[in-house]
Design a protein around this motif. Structure first.
Motif, mmCIF file in Angstrom:
data_model
loop_
_atom_site.group_PDB
_atom_site.id
_atom_site.type_symbol
_atom_site.label_atom_id
_atom_site.label_comp_id
_atom_site.label_asym_id
_atom_site.label_seq_id
_atom_site.Cartn_x
_atom_site.Cartn_y
_atom_site.Cartn_z
ATOM 1 N N TYR A 42 0.868 -1.172 0.000
ATOM 2 C CA TYR A 42 0.000 0.000 0.000
ATOM 3 C C TYR A 42 0.912 1.231 0.000
ATOM 4 O O TYR A 42 1.531 1.541 1.017
ATOM 5 C CB TYR A 42 -0.908 -0.004 1.222
ATOM 6 N N GLN A 47 -2.261 4.630 1.516
ATOM 7 C CA GLN A 47 -2.197 4.733 2.966
ATOM 8 C C GLN A 47 -3.013 5.927 3.465
ATOM 9 O O GLN A 47 -3.675 5.862 4.499
ATOM 10 C CB GLN A 47 -0.734 4.856 3.406
ATOM 11 N N ARG A 48 -2.977 7.015 2.698
ATOM 12 C CA ARG A 48 -3.747 8.193 3.087
ATOM 13 C C ARG A 48 -5.252 7.905 3.016
ATOM 14 O O ARG A 48 -6.014 8.311 3.894
ATOM 15 C CB ARG A 48 -3.394 9.377 2.174
ATOM 16 N N ILE A 50 -6.729 4.904 3.184
ATOM 17 C CA ILE A 50 -7.055 3.934 4.235
ATOM 18 C C ILE A 50 -7.140 4.625 5.598
ATOM 19 O O ILE A 50 -8.019 4.330 6.413
ATOM 20 C CB ILE A 50 -6.019 2.796 4.258
ATOM 21 N N LYS A 51 -6.242 5.550 5.841
ATOM 22 C CA LYS A 51 -6.260 6.290 7.111
ATOM 23 C C LYS A 51 -7.587 7.040 7.272
ATOM 24 O O LYS A 51 -8.176 7.075 8.364
ATOM 25 C CB LYS A 51 -5.088 7.276 7.146
ATOM 26 N N LYS A 52 -8.093 7.601 6.163
ATOM 27 C CA LYS A 52 -9.354 8.349 6.243
ATOM 28 C C LYS A 52 -10.546 7.413 6.390
ATOM 29 O O LYS A 52 -11.489 7.717 7.135
ATOM 30 C CB LYS A 52 -9.498 9.241 5.008
ATOM 31 N N THR A 54 -10.418 4.503 7.813
ATOM 32 C CA THR A 54 -10.300 4.025 9.189
ATOM 33 C C THR A 54 -10.790 5.070 10.179
ATOM 34 O O THR A 54 -11.411 4.750 11.200
ATOM 35 C CB THR A 54 -8.840 3.638 9.492
ATOM 36 N N SER A 55 -10.533 6.332 9.875
ATOM 37 C CA SER A 55 -11.001 7.418 10.748
ATOM 38 C C SER A 55 -12.530 7.441 10.811
ATOM 39 O O SER A 55 -13.107 7.655 11.883
ATOM 40 C CB SER A 55 -10.471 8.757 10.224
ATOM 41 N N ASN A 58 -13.508 4.473 12.997
ATOM 42 C CA ASN A 58 -13.244 4.774 14.402
ATOM 43 C C ASN A 58 -14.313 5.700 14.981
ATOM 44 O O ASN A 58 -14.828 5.475 16.091
ATOM 45 C CB ASN A 58 -11.877 5.440 14.556
ATOM 46 N N THR A 158 -12.006 -4.784 9.402
ATOM 47 C CA THR A 158 -12.498 -4.321 10.706
ATOM 48 C C THR A 158 -13.296 -5.438 11.351
ATOM 49 O O THR A 158 -14.192 -6.010 10.731
ATOM 50 C CB THR A 158 -13.416 -3.098 10.533
ATOM 51 N N SER A 446 -9.706 -3.173 2.895
ATOM 52 C CA SER A 446 -8.966 -3.122 1.635
ATOM 53 C C SER A 446 -9.869 -3.447 0.452
ATOM 54 O O SER A 446 -9.762 -2.842 -0.616
ATOM 55 C CB SER A 446 -7.756 -4.067 1.682
ATOM 56 N N GLU A 502 -6.054 19.580 3.098
ATOM 57 C CA GLU A 502 -4.864 18.826 2.694
ATOM 58 C C GLU A 502 -4.655 19.045 1.200
ATOM 59 O O GLU A 502 -5.560 18.793 0.396
ATOM 60 C CB GLU A 502 -5.049 17.338 3.003
#
Length: 569
Positions: A42, A47-48, A50-52, A54-55, A58, A158, A446, A502
């Motif tokens: 990735y 990665q950016r 996926i981070k969002k 995941t956010s 969460n 998740t 993913s 961003e």
């Protein structure tokens, strides 16, 4: 961020191994790279995103009181010896040994690990309910990895587990995490179906599956055209629409069919439609030899057979067993002149037929004009066939149609029997040892990434939804080496970042055509082009999704960006 500092290895040509658009674009745009078959790196852009994603996960799961944690990737192999938590063949496991020759596996699931943790640490009703979740890698040795992140051997998922003292608590939690999953999927811009799932697995009390319509998916779902019914085809039911034939029963006739091998050829030879042929399937139900009859134009639904006999051992007969009972193979067996002890049951639609064509229980022979009660009897009728396009929805509202799809998740509740089998107990308010009530939700992160691209792309570009795009805006100076353009680009990036956006600034020494092509692939929602009017402080802002564009002055940029972001949602 300046693009010269970002690792984005874009490609002009479509990679030969990529068979679907999402895979093609994620590789071409520099989001992922294959390291081995079914295993991917990735890269920073992925990665950016996926981070969002995941956010979002969460935020929603935290809101309903879930605790985020992380289980290890390496699990003891004896977890897999417990059939209760086994969901797939052991051939799908990646197994390893330590220096002391102890066996481990790369986690294909963390179900057993979560339950072991809670049953050891939470032993009183006072600490219930307890909700835990993680976003963690899983490992399964897919026989045929394909379509990039859709069917890979290493994938991000998740897991959400909830543990409760009673059914009421569990029911409330089930509704909460179903609502949370729907909010998550809405936030990331995915269109999907929630369908009734296959609950034949041991211990499953109720299950819903999340399926995304996709022509190359491996899951079939049945949907009502009124939107009132949705189910995995494995468990889908329809309203029985039988019409008893009023044809005159004809004399039973035995016909030679030795050279006929297909249903179509048999129908033509017997001069009957396939809907007048009866297919016979041979099973052992708790060792009781049983024929299940299905209309020739229908398919047997094995999952319905299992569910119908859910408390019994259901075993399809082998060819050898079939010949031992009938002295013939599967293609010639039927309900007339049966061996002693063989029971016959049938799908509802068989009882409507008159003058059927069926196997003759003799090698190379069939019976023509077979009729129920005159030539054979059926113990009882039930729904055993696989739902087909055009059948009526079970509630009588609408017609069912079948779609291909890919499952991205499911949520389910587990029975008390399941908890008992795992010795998962707590002490209730009366001091009595009681089985935990367990709920579970899984969501493939993913795989979600690929499916979002499938729904938000064309053949040339990704169009990320605002909430999860790698950057909010992409600034492209036509010539970053030109002083006015460079100064304006740098000032705009600083102003936008200070406003909380961003931003990706393409400061590379590349032709503007290359920059635009890369920007299309990367897929940021807004593209800001700086060209000849840089000396006047004027830029072009373009919505990536619609293609609409406007000219904006530097002083109006941040305010305009906020308006365009709302328009683009």
């Amino acid at each position: 961020m300046k693009q010269s500092h970002l690792f984005v290895p874009t490609l002009r040509e479509t990679p030969s191994e990529a068979g679907v658009r999402s895979h093609q674009l994620l590789v071409r745009a520099g989001y992922i790279r294959q390291i081995a078959t079914g295993v991917y790196a990735y890269l920073p852009l992925a990665q950016r995103v996926i981070k969002k994603v995941t956010s979002v996960i969460n935020e929603e799961l935290d809101r309903i009181g879930a605790n985020k944690m992380q289980m290890p990737n390496l699990l003891p192999m004896d977890y897999w010896q417990d059939e209760t938590c086994r969901r797939m063949s052991s051939s799908s496991l990646f197994s390893v040994s330590d220096r002391m020759h102890r066996k481990y596996m790369l986690a294909p699931s963390h179900e057993k690990a979560f339950i072991e943790l809670i049953k050891n640490e939470v032993q009183s009703y006072k600490r219930l309910p307890m909700k835990l979740y993680q976003v963690q890698m899983k490992y399964r040795d897919e026989k045929k990895p394909k379509f990039g992140l859709m069917y890979s051997r290493e994938f991000l998922m998740t897991d959400f587990y909830s543990f409760h003292a009673d059914s009421n608590q569990l029911s409330i939690a089930f509704s909460e995490f179903e609502a949370s999953i729907k909010k998550i999927l809405a936030a990331v811009g995915l269109t999907y179906h929630v369908v009734h799932g296959n609950d034949n697995r041991f211990g499953v009390e109720s299950i819903k599956e999340i399926v995304v319509s996709c022509p190359f998916g491996d899951t079939q779902i049945c949907l009502s055209n009124t939107g009132g019914y949705a189910a995995n085809r494995d468990v889908a039911v329809s309203k029985y629409q039988g019409k008893k034939s009023h044809a005159v029963p004809l004399e039973l006739e035995k016909i030679a069919t030795k050279e006929i091998k297909s249903m179509e050829s048999l129908a033509a030879f017997g001069e009957v439609p396939s809907s007048q042929i009866v297919k016979s399937y041979f099973f052992f139900i708790d060792h009781q030899p049983t024929l299940i009859l299905i209309r020739g134009d229908h398919e047997l639904n094995g999952e319905k057979v299992k569910k119908h006999f859910q408390d019994k051992v259901v075993s399809p007969a082998t060819e050898e067993e079939c010949r031992a009972y009938f002295a013939t193979g599967f293609e010639s067996i039927g309900p007339i002149h049966l061996p002693e002890g063989v029971r016959v049951i049938a799908d509802y639609y068989v009882k409507d037929l008159v003058n059927m064509l069926c196997g003759g229980n003799e090698e190379g022979f069939h019976y023509k004009n077979a009729n129920l009660n005159r030539d054979f009897t059926v113990a009882y009728f039930d729904d055993f066939h696989l739902v087909q396009d055009g059948e009526e929805a079970p509630d009588g509202e609408g017609v069912l149609h079948i779609e291909q799809g890919i499952k991205i998740g499911h949520f389910m509740t587990m029975s008390e029997k399941y908890s008992q089998s795992l010795s998962a107990y707590f002490v209730n308010e009366n001091g009595k040892e009681t089985p935990l009530r367990i709920g579970y939700c899984g969501l493939g992160v993913s795989r979600l990434l690929s499916l979002i691209v499938e729904q938000h792309c064309d053949d040339k570009k990704i169009q990320w939804p605002n909430r999860i795009a790698p950057f909010d805006a992409h600034i492209i100076p036509v010539d970053y080496q030109e002083n006015n353009q460079q100064q304006l680009a740098d000032e705009m990036m600083i102003a936008m970042e200070e406003a909380g956006y961003e931003v990706l600034l393409d400061d590379r020494k590349e032709r503007v055509g290359v920059k635009f092509a890369d920007a299309d692939l990367i897929g940021c929602p807004i593209r800001i082009t700086i060209g000849k009017k840089a000396s006047e402080g004027i830029v072009e802002m373009k919505l990536h999704q619609s293609g609409d564009s406007i000219e904006v002055r530097k002083a109006e940029l941040v305010a305009t960006l906020a308006i365009l972001n709302q328009t683009n949602e």
